[in-house]
Write an enzyme that holds these catalytic residues in place. Structure first.
Site, short mmCIF file in Angstrom:
data_model
loop_
_atom_site.label_atom_id
_atom_site.label_comp_id
_atom_site.label_asym_id
_atom_site.label_seq_id
_atom_site.Cartn_x
_atom_site.Cartn_y
_atom_site.Cartn_z
N PHE A 236 34.62 25.16 68.21
CA PHE A 236 33.50 24.50 67.54
C PHE A 236 33.30 23.08 68.03
CE2 PHE A 236 35.53 27.25 64.15
CZ PHE A 236 34.75 28.35 64.43
N GLY A 509 23.14 28.38 81.40
CA GLY A 509 23.86 28.00 82.61
C GLY A 509 24.57 29.16 83.26
N ASN A 622 20.96 39.71 73.41
CA ASN A 622 21.66 40.71 72.60
C ASN A 622 21.35 40.39 71.15
OD1 ASN A 622 23.70 41.95 70.89
ND2 ASN A 622 24.87 42.37 72.75
N GLY A 694 19.86 28.62 75.17
CA GLY A 694 20.98 28.44 74.26
C GLY A 694 20.51 28.37 72.82
N GLU A 697 24.01 26.74 68.16
CA GLU A 697 24.12 25.62 67.23
C GLU A 697 22.83 25.36 66.45
OE1 GLU A 697 26.74 22.33 68.95
OE2 GLU A 697 26.03 23.34 70.74
#
Length: 737
Positions: A236, A509, A622, A694, A697
């Site tokens: 984390f 990335g 996914n 991404g 978060e």
């Protein structure tokens, strides 16, 4: 091409994890390994004037005890590629900067012997009064010269003029406490020397950074260091940088010429691994009567240690989420005698909580629906980059779909207006936004063997997010193979470089690198087939050939085909390809978060009964793992908002609840309904990663404020000091906190 990407594939490493076959760092057994245990300081501001290790050295099984008097000398790593955010290394001198700082390192034959001997070390200090109270030291705040994401003081337009132009203004302050990561897996290091070569088994979400940092500290060539981290039981942020215990363990192993293993205790992790610092935020926001924002001033003050001033709780949401002509964002620091803070999942969550709570307060001042207020100030382009377009942004769709799914139109906006008997019901919403990109990328290597299997290698990590699975899907689709025919390998610095698994940078990335390498390998495979006199595809134009399910075929005559296995077998050697790192383009994942709470007004007890999120994360690679990331962020938001609080004795500078019995995190019984939805449209700026962005978060950056705003709607009490505990809701009737 087979619809592999986007499918809700179960985790390829799932069986290994649930059956215990997955070997985590602390599970790895190395022949002849000794075991270490740290002795930590019990004071926060002092100098060691005496340290007696005789009883510890005589304890059964003890091999050595290291203190600042006999510890090998180490260099503070500062070279490019290193990630060591402290400016000192413990056990190098007698100075104590915080309680819980290592003052001795015991090495013994067994962990139990090391732990017992550590209790026998006697340390004497010349102590001074520590400063550990952020509120009391606010007048010592300063703006560090630079941060992880650029300057710490950013101004756009003229905020003073913008506030003067406003019809409505709010001026509010919020506080958040210190938080700790509490990953299921404790940090662990095993250092093994073979002559001048060092192998480290490490709980790392940045193995290449670990390699560079250890090499710099020990003064050895980076090529002599190999770092492995195959499985991680939660990463984390704490396992991103390198912490002193890793460097010390490697140095002691070299000194003793024996492997040394250190596993941090739960309590040790509270002062050895970084944390989310305590913060104070002040927001001044101005708006016209129609809700148009005229100015935002956002000043965040964070605790740092006495030996470092790096800030992690960035205020990017204030700079990027909304159109506003006059903005000032300032990140301040106050140096306290406390451990060094670190990045912690969703660093933007602190600033986002403040901003999104303040906007909710503004919506009540204006008498405007909070979604409408946000739409009035919608930023179609990036305000941070002079209006440059985002790769994609479908936040308006997230507001609409999320509100429809949650049933927002049924909300009575008046506080305390919605009830179920004596129970108060509150609905709140907030915007989520998290940068995902703008970081160094990754390389990748692929090898297709004669059995039709592909091995894909990247020196990245699976920090619990599903990297093994998602990258297997990307590789399979790019190669034209079945997922079962792909072996995705990670966690070894012998593989091609990858950036730290942080800042939601792994999917854009590593995904891009895997796609590039596998696409090159597929093209090479096709070229081999069309040039092979024994292939049914001999002479077919390469652009007419597709690879699917391990079969190459002519798209004009689908019966004309060959298998990957046959092509490679006739070729006589594996087909290989590599991709070099390419900088990840900046991205921004956004979403709309909704929460329902039920509050017992007599007890002040809050239960979060519904959480809905609708997000734009680019293309979904996914759906199952992405939904899981959303659920994880929502659950963490419950803890962030309602319970998590590291307690510090401000007189002693000592953490007093370094355990899971006193640091309260949500458990399954605390969670009711969570639903996650996704727009699933590709980010055109990152097509190398198949349009994915991404995301991991992102959910928490909106869900914390949605919960807090729901509590206000239920109770009419605005709790501005987290966590929202029962005592704050059952205090004197009326008024805001």
């Amino acid at each position: 091409m087979s619809p592999i990407v986007g499918s809700p594939l179960a985790r390829v490493d799932g069986r290994a994890k649930v059956t215990g076959a997955a070997t985590y760092t602390a599970d790895i057994e190395v022949r002849g390994a000794l075991h270490g245990f740290l002795v930590l300081s019990t004071v926060a501001n002092a100098r060691i004037i005496g340290i007696n290790v005789r009883n510890a050295e005589r304890s059964p099984g003890v091999v050595a005890v290291y203190t600042h008097e006999n510890m090998p000398r180490l260099a503070v790593p500062t070279e490019q590629g290193t990630v060591y955010w402290k400016r000192v290394i413990p056990l190098q001198n007698a100075d104590i900067h915080h309680s819980g700082q290592p003052v001795a390192y015991v090495v013994a034959q067994t962990p139990e012997q090391a732990r017992h001997a550590a209790s026998l070390v006697d340390v004497s200090y010349d102590t001074s009064t520590p400063q550990a109270d952020l509120a009391a030291a606010m007048d010592e705040a300063f703006v560090p010269t630079s941060g992880l994401k650029g300057p710490n003081d950013v101004t756009r337009g003229d905020p003073v003029s913008g506030l003067a132009q406003a019809d409505v203004r709010i001026d509010v302050s919020y506080t958040t406490p210190m938080h700790h990561h509490n990953a299921l897996e404790p940090s662990a290091t095993t250092a093994v020397w073979d002559g001048e070569k060092l192998t480290i088994y490490e709980t790392a979400q940045g193995i290449n950074a670990t390699k560079a940092t250890v090499a710099a500290a020990l003064g050895v060539p980076p090529a002599n260091v190999r770092v492995l981290s195959r499985f991680l039981g939660g990463g984390f942020g704490a396992k991103g940088p390198v912490w002193p215990h890793t460097l010390i363990t490697a140095a002691i192993a070299r000194e003793l010429r024996r492997p040394v293993k250190l596993v941090l205790s739960r309590a040790h992790a509270y002062t050895s691994n970084g944390h989310r610092p305590e913060t104070h935020q002040r927001l001044r926001i101005g708006a016209k009567r129609d809700g148009t924002l005229t100015a935002i001033e956002h000043v965040t003050t964070s605790q740092v240690g006495r030996t470092e001033d790096l800030l992690f709780n960035t205020s990017e949401p204030t700079r990027m989420l909304y159109t506003c002509p006059h903005v000032r964002v300032t990140q301040q620091a106050v140096a306290l005698h406390l451990p060094a803070p670190s990045m912690m999942r969703s660093p933007e969550a602190v600033a986002s909580h403040g901003l999104e709570t303040a906007l909710d307060e503004l919506s009540y001042e204006l008498g405007m629906d909070p979604i409408e207020l946000r739409l009035r100030n919608y930023a179609a382009d990036n305000p941070e980059e002079d209006g440059a377009p985002f790769g994609s942004k479908h936040l308006e769709e997230c507001y609409r779909r999320g509100a429809d799914a949650f049933g927002w139109h049924r909300r009575d906006p008046r506080p305390r207006s919605m009830r179920d008997g004596d129970t108060l019901i509150g609905w709140g919403m907030a915007t989520a936004g998290h940068t995902a990109g703008g970081r160094p990328g990754a390389g990748a290597r692929v090898m297709i063997s004669a059995d039709g299997q592909a091995v894909v290698q990247v020196a990245t990590h699976d920090i619990g997010t599903g990297t093994y699975t998602v990258m297997s899907q990307v590789a399979a689709e790019s190669l034209g193979l079945d997922v079962d025919d792909v072996d995705f390998q990670l966690g070894d610095t012998a593989y091609p470089f990858a950036f730290v698994s942080a800042a939601s940078a792994t999917v854009p990335g590593v995904g891009a690198a895997v796609n590039r390498a596998c696409t090159t390998a597929r093209r090479a495979l096709i070229d081999i087939a069309v040039a092979d006199t024994r292939s049914p595809l001999r002479g077919v134009p390469a652009d007419r050939i597709t690879v699917e399910d391990g079969v190459l075929y002519d798209t004009d005559r689908r019966t004309r085909r060959d298998t990957v296995r046959a092509v490679v077998t006739r070729h006589g050697e594996p087909v290989e390809a590599t991709a070099n790192p390419v900088f990840i383009p900046p991205g921004y994942s956004t979403g709309a978060c909704f929460a329902e709470v039920r509050v017992n007004p007599r007890l002040g007890q809050v239960r979060v009964t519904r959480m809905y999120g609708y997000f734009d994360a680019g293309r979904v690679l996914n759906r199952r793992t992405l939904r899981s990331q959303g659920i994880g962020g929502a659950v963490w938001a419950v803890g962030f908002t309602l319970s998590e609080h590291t307690l510090v004795d401000q007189h002693l500078g000592r953490i007093v609840n370094p355990n899971l019995s006193g640091y309260l995190v949500p458990v399954n019984a605390d969670i009711d309904e969570i639903r996650m939805g996704f727009v699933d449209k590709p980010d055109l700026a990152n097509l190398d990663a198949l349009g994915a962005r991404g995301f991991g978060e992102t959910p928490m950056t909106g869900m914390t404020a949605a919960i807090g705003n729901a509590v206000y709607h239920a109770t009419g009490r605005r709790i501005r000091d987290l966590p929202i505990t029962q005592d704050k809701l059952i205090e004197e009737e009326g008024g805001a906190r």
